[in-house]
Design an enzyme around this catalytic site. Structure first.
Site, PDB file in Angstrom:
ATOM      1  N   LYS A 165       0.837  -1.196   0.000  1.00 28.59           N
ATOM      2  CA  LYS A 165       0.000   0.000   0.000  1.00 28.59           C
ATOM      3  C   LYS A 165       0.880   1.257   0.000  1.00 28.59           C
ATOM      4  CE  LYS A 165      -2.292   2.039   3.329  1.00 28.59           C
ATOM      5  NZ  LYS A 165      -3.070   2.226   4.541  1.00 28.59           N
ATOM      6  N   ASP A 183      -6.923   1.047   0.630  1.00 30.13           N
ATOM      7  CA  ASP A 183      -7.021   1.193   2.086  1.00 30.13           C
ATOM      8  C   ASP A 183      -8.431   0.750   2.493  1.00 30.13           C
ATOM      9  OD1 ASP A 183      -8.723   3.170   1.286  1.00 30.13           O
ATOM     10  OD2 ASP A 183      -7.894   4.714   2.608  1.00 30.13           O
TER      11      ASP A 183
END
Ligand code: SF4
Length: 255
Positions: A165, A183
Site C-alpha cells: 500500500k 485502504d
C-alpha cells in the site's frame, strides 16, 4: 397392533423434532445474512459504460483530487504513509507538521535520532515501532538508494515499515504512476458498490485495475478514498447525496 401404533407415534415425534430444530437454526439474523449473500451474488456486474460513467462523474465533481497526507517531497510522503498505518491522516498531519520542519531528508532524520523522533510522533498509534522503522528506512535510503526514494514497487517494499500500500501511494503521488492503493475506504467502496469485489486488498486492487479505464487510473485512488471517507461511510452511507447512487449495486443502499 399396539406396537405398530407406538412405532408410528415415535416416528411422528422424531419428524416434528427435526422440523422444529431446523426452524430454530434459521434465526432472523441468519435468514437476513443468507438473503444478503444471495442478493449480493445476484448483482449484475458493472458494464464498461457504467464504470466510465461513474469515473466521469467523479472527474467532473473533482478534476484534481488530492490526498490528505501533508508532505513536502517524496521522502516526507514516504514517512507520512508509513506513520499513517492504523492512524488517521489528520492525526499524522498534526504530528508531522513540526517534524518535517526539522527533518525533511533521510540525512536530517538520522541526525534527529530515534529518541527525538519519538517525541514528535508520540500521539500516533504504534509510535515506537514506527520511529524505529523511519530511522531504519532513512538509513537504507542513504546506504542503498543514494538518499532518494526509489521508483519501483519492489524497491520501496524493501524499506522497513513499507508494504504494497505504501509503495502504491508513493508511486502514485510522488511519481505519477497509475497505481491504486487499497485502504479501508477503497476496500469498502469496491465491495459495496460491486465495482471490484474481493476478499483481500490485493484482490480488490487487481480487480479495480482490470476495470477502470486507463485515463482515470491516475486519480482513481483518491476519488475512491474520498468517496469512502465522505460519502460511502462505513456505518451510514450517504446514498441520498451519492454521485453514483443509480449505478451502485449495494442491495442495502437507501435510494
Ligand atoms: S449508493 Fe450508497 S452504498 Fe452505494 S456507493 Fe453510494 S453511498 Fe455507497
Amino acid at each position: 397392533m399396539a406396537k405398530i401404533i407406538r412405532t408410528q407415534r415415535v416416528k411422528r415425534a422424531r419428524s416434528l423434532a427435526k422440523k422444529s430444530a431446523k426452524k430454530a437454526n434459521s434465526t432472523p439474523g441468519t435468514a437476513k445474512r443468507s438473503l444478503k449473500a444471495k442478493s449480493l451474488k445476484a448483482q449484475k456486474p458493472w458494464t464498461p459504460a457504467e464504470i466510465r460513467e461513474a469515473f466521469e462523474r467523479f472527474s467532473r465533481a473533482n478534476p484534481e483530487p488530492k490526498g490528505e497526507l501533508e508532505h513536502l517531497n517524496p521522502f516526507t510522503l514516504l514517512v507520512a504513509v508509513v506513520l499513517s498505518a492504523q492512524a488517521t491522516d489528520a492525526g499524522v498531519n498534526k504530528a508531522t507538521r513540526a517534524l518535517f520542519q526539522v527533518a525533511d531528508t533521510p540525512q536530517k532524520m538520522l541526525a534527529l535520532g530515534e529518541e527525538r523522533l519519538r517525541d514528535y510522533i508520540r500521539t500516533i498509534g504504534l509510535y515506537r515501532t514506527k520511529a524505529k522503522n523511519v530511522i531504519a528506512l532513512s538509513q537504507k535510503l542513504i546506504d542503498d538508494f543514494g538518499g532518494e526514494v526509489p521508483r519501483t514497487r519492489t524497491e520501496i517494499e524493501s524499506l522497513p515499515g513499507a508494504g504494497r500500500k505504501t509503495a502504491n501511494v508513493v508511486l502514485n503521488m510522488a511519481y505519477g504512476e497509475n497505481t491504486l492503493a487499497v485502504d479501508t475506504h477503497v476496500f469498502r467502496v469496491a465491495n459495496r458498490t460491486g465495482l471490484a469485489p474481493g476478499k483481500t486488498p490485493l484482490e480488490v486492487e487487481l480487480g479495480l485495475e482490470k476495470v477502470i479505464p486507463a485515463e482515470f487510473m491516475l486519480h482513481a485512488h483518491h476519488w475512491l478514498i474520498l468517496h469512502g471517507r465522505y460519502t460511502c461511510l462505513a456505518r451510514r452511507p450517504r446514498c441520498e447525496v451519492c454521485l453514483i447512487n443509480n449505478l451502485c449495486r449495494w442491495p442495502e443502499k437507501t435510494v
